[in-house]
Motif scaffolding. Structure first.
Motif, PDB file in Angstrom:
ATOM      1  N   GLU A  35       0.828  -1.205   0.000  1.00  0.00           N
ATOM      2  CA  GLU A  35       0.000   0.000   0.000  1.00  0.00           C
ATOM      3  C   GLU A  35       0.867   1.262   0.000  1.00  0.00           C
ATOM      4  OE1 GLU A  35      -4.003   1.691   2.196  1.00  0.00           O
ATOM      5  OE2 GLU A  35      -2.792   0.197   3.250  1.00  0.00           O
ATOM      6  N   GLN A  36       1.961   1.237   0.749  1.00  0.00           N
ATOM      7  CA  GLN A  36       2.847   2.405   0.818  1.00  0.00           C
ATOM      8  C   GLN A  36       3.688   2.572  -0.445  1.00  0.00           C
ATOM      9  OE1 GLN A  36       5.165   1.784   4.338  1.00  0.00           O
ATOM     10  NE2 GLN A  36       3.521   2.401   5.711  1.00  0.00           N
ATOM     11  N   GLU A  37       4.205   1.472  -0.969  1.00  0.00           N
ATOM     12  CA  GLU A  37       5.181   1.544  -2.054  1.00  0.00           C
ATOM     13  C   GLU A  37       4.612   1.324  -3.457  1.00  0.00           C
ATOM     14  OE1 GLU A  37       8.342   2.433  -1.582  1.00  0.00           O
ATOM     15  OE2 GLU A  37       7.915   2.628   0.555  1.00  0.00           O
ATOM     16  N   MET A  38       3.570   0.521  -3.573  1.00  0.00           N
ATOM     17  CA  MET A  38       3.117   0.094  -4.894  1.00  0.00           C
ATOM     18  C   MET A  38       1.732   0.600  -5.294  1.00  0.00           C
ATOM     19  SD  MET A  38       5.734  -1.722  -5.785  1.00  0.00           S
ATOM     20  CE  MET A  38       5.187  -2.621  -7.205  1.00  0.00           C
ATOM     21  N   ALA A  39       0.881   0.885  -4.344  1.00  0.00           N
ATOM     22  CA  ALA A  39      -0.520   1.197  -4.641  1.00  0.00           C
ATOM     23  C   ALA A  39      -0.678   2.367  -5.597  1.00  0.00           C
ATOM     24  CB  ALA A  39      -1.282   1.468  -3.350  1.00  0.00           C
ATOM     25  N   ASN A  40       0.160   3.350  -5.473  1.00  0.00           N
ATOM     26  CA  ASN A  40       0.002   4.550  -6.281  1.00  0.00           C
ATOM     27  C   ASN A  40       0.870   4.583  -7.533  1.00  0.00           C
ATOM     28  OD1 ASN A  40      -2.035   6.316  -4.960  1.00  0.00           O
ATOM     29  ND2 ASN A  40      -0.754   5.831  -3.207  1.00  0.00           N
ATOM     30  N   GLN A  41       1.589   3.487  -7.790  1.00  0.00           N
ATOM     31  CA  GLN A  41       2.324   3.409  -9.047  1.00  0.00           C
ATOM     32  C   GLN A  41       1.351   3.004 -10.139  1.00  0.00           C
ATOM     33  OE1 GLN A  41       5.786   0.943  -8.920  1.00  0.00           O
ATOM     34  NE2 GLN A  41       6.693   2.069  -7.232  1.00  0.00           N
ATOM     35  N   LEU A  42       1.544   3.556 -11.309  1.00  0.00           N
ATOM     36  CA  LEU A  42       0.662   3.220 -12.412  1.00  0.00           C
ATOM     37  C   LEU A  42       0.952   1.800 -12.871  1.00  0.00           C
ATOM     38  CD1 LEU A  42       0.727   6.549 -14.437  1.00  0.00           C
ATOM     39  CD2 LEU A  42      -0.891   5.801 -12.687  1.00  0.00           C
ATOM     40  N   LEU A  43      -0.094   1.044 -13.098  1.00  0.00           N
ATOM     41  CA  LEU A  43       0.023  -0.358 -13.484  1.00  0.00           C
ATOM     42  C   LEU A  43       0.576  -0.478 -14.897  1.00  0.00           C
ATOM     43  CD1 LEU A  43      -0.580  -3.220 -12.485  1.00  0.00           C
ATOM     44  CD2 LEU A  43      -2.866  -2.990 -13.434  1.00  0.00           C
ATOM     45  N   VAL A  47       7.177   4.418 -17.184  1.00  0.00           N
ATOM     46  CA  VAL A  47       7.632   5.696 -16.628  1.00  0.00           C
ATOM     47  C   VAL A  47       7.353   5.705 -15.126  1.00  0.00           C
ATOM     48  CG1 VAL A  47       7.667   8.164 -17.105  1.00  0.00           C
ATOM     49  CG2 VAL A  47       6.619   6.630 -18.739  1.00  0.00           C
ATOM     50  N   ALA A  48       8.201   6.376 -14.390  1.00  0.00           N
ATOM     51  CA  ALA A  48       8.045   6.408 -12.932  1.00  0.00           C
ATOM     52  C   ALA A  48       7.000   7.445 -12.511  1.00  0.00           C
ATOM     53  CB  ALA A  48       9.385   6.692 -12.275  1.00  0.00           C
ATOM     54  N   GLU A  49       5.773   7.263 -12.968  1.00  0.00           N
ATOM     55  CA  GLU A  49       4.687   8.157 -12.580  1.00  0.00           C
ATOM     56  C   GLU A  49       3.933   7.542 -11.419  1.00  0.00           C
ATOM     57  OE1 GLU A  49       2.125   9.855 -15.520  1.00  0.00           O
ATOM     58  OE2 GLU A  49       3.582   9.465 -17.077  1.00  0.00           O
ATOM     59  N   LYS A  50       3.395   8.402 -10.559  1.00  0.00           N
ATOM     60  CA  LYS A  50       2.635   7.918  -9.408  1.00  0.00           C
ATOM     61  C   LYS A  50       1.435   8.818  -9.177  1.00  0.00           C
ATOM     62  CE  LYS A  50       4.890   5.958  -5.914  1.00  0.00           C
ATOM     63  NZ  LYS A  50       5.675   5.788  -4.712  1.00  0.00           N
ATOM     64  N   GLU A  55      -5.697   4.287  -1.505  1.00  0.00           N
ATOM     65  CA  GLU A  55      -5.406   3.522  -0.293  1.00  0.00           C
ATOM     66  C   GLU A  55      -6.567   2.590  -0.022  1.00  0.00           C
ATOM     67  OE1 GLU A  55      -6.966   6.571   3.162  1.00  0.00           O
ATOM     68  OE2 GLU A  55      -4.838   6.526   2.713  1.00  0.00           O
ATOM     69  N   PHE A  56      -6.264   1.505   0.708  1.00  0.00           N
ATOM     70  CA  PHE A  56      -7.299   0.545   1.076  1.00  0.00           C
ATOM     71  C   PHE A  56      -8.166   1.108   2.196  1.00  0.00           C
ATOM     72  CE2 PHE A  56      -3.861  -2.536  -0.251  1.00  0.00           C
ATOM     73  CZ  PHE A  56      -4.500  -2.951  -1.413  1.00  0.00           C
ATOM     74  N   THR A  57      -9.412   0.639   2.247  1.00  0.00           N
ATOM     75  CA  THR A  57     -10.249   0.927   3.407  1.00  0.00           C
ATOM     76  C   THR A  57      -9.820  -0.030   4.521  1.00  0.00           C
ATOM     77  OG1 THR A  57     -11.944  -0.686   2.821  1.00  0.00           O
ATOM     78  CG2 THR A  57     -12.208   1.567   1.941  1.00  0.00           C
ATOM     79  N   ASP A  58     -10.252   0.225   5.729  1.00  0.00           N
ATOM     80  CA  ASP A  58      -9.931  -0.683   6.836  1.00  0.00           C
ATOM     81  C   ASP A  58     -10.473  -2.084   6.568  1.00  0.00           C
ATOM     82  OD1 ASP A  58      -8.619   1.332   8.204  1.00  0.00           O
ATOM     83  OD2 ASP A  58     -10.353   1.834   9.458  1.00  0.00           O
ATOM     84  N   GLU A  59     -11.666  -2.158   5.980  1.00  0.00           N
ATOM     85  CA  GLU A  59     -12.275  -3.455   5.673  1.00  0.00           C
ATOM     86  C   GLU A  59     -11.468  -4.215   4.620  1.00  0.00           C
ATOM     87  OE1 GLU A  59     -16.758  -5.163   4.746  1.00  0.00           O
ATOM     88  OE2 GLU A  59     -16.288  -3.083   4.251  1.00  0.00           O
TER      89      GLU A  59
END
Length: 119
Positions: A35-43, A47-50, A55-59
């Motif tokens: 979640e910290q390192e990969m979630a916001n990287q474009l799939l 290019v190193a865009e983010k 972010e995940f919900t608690d559930e």
């Protein structure tokens, strides 16, 4: 809730054998790291865009940390993604097709219409 993010986690972890093993042995740590390192990287982007807002919900976090494929399905995670990842993690602990049958039995209580798995 982001079905996209759930499915992105399942997809990216399933395609890396070292992440599969890491998620199997340390789900909470893997979910937090991802979640910290990969979630916001474009799939699939070279290019190193983010992005900065995913972010995940608690559930969702709880279901991922507990390997709870039934809860993930209820949250809209695609069943093929959970099945392929969970086969990679848990099939070795069971006989032939034993895990797949147990996976299906655990989802039997869901009736049509199923939760929406569109992203």
């Amino acid at each position: 809730m982001s079905k996209y993010l759930l499915n992105k986690f399942l997809y990216t972890v399933d395609r890396d054998p070292s992440l599969v093993e890491r998620y199997r042995s340390d789900a909470a740590g893997t979910v937090s790291w991802w979640e910290q390192e990969m979630a916001n990287q474009l799939l699939n982007c070279a290019v190193a865009e983010k992005s900065t807002w995913l972010e995940f919900t608690d559930e969702e976090r709880r279901a991922l940390r507990e390997h709870d494929h039934v809860a993930l399905f209820g949250l809209g995670a695609h069943p093929f993604l959970t099945l392929t990842l969970f086969i990679a993690m848990f099939e070795r602990d069971h006989g032939p097709l034993e895990y797949q049958k147990a996976y299906g039995r655990a989802l039997q209580h869901h009736a049509l219409p199923y939760p929406d798995i569109a992203t």
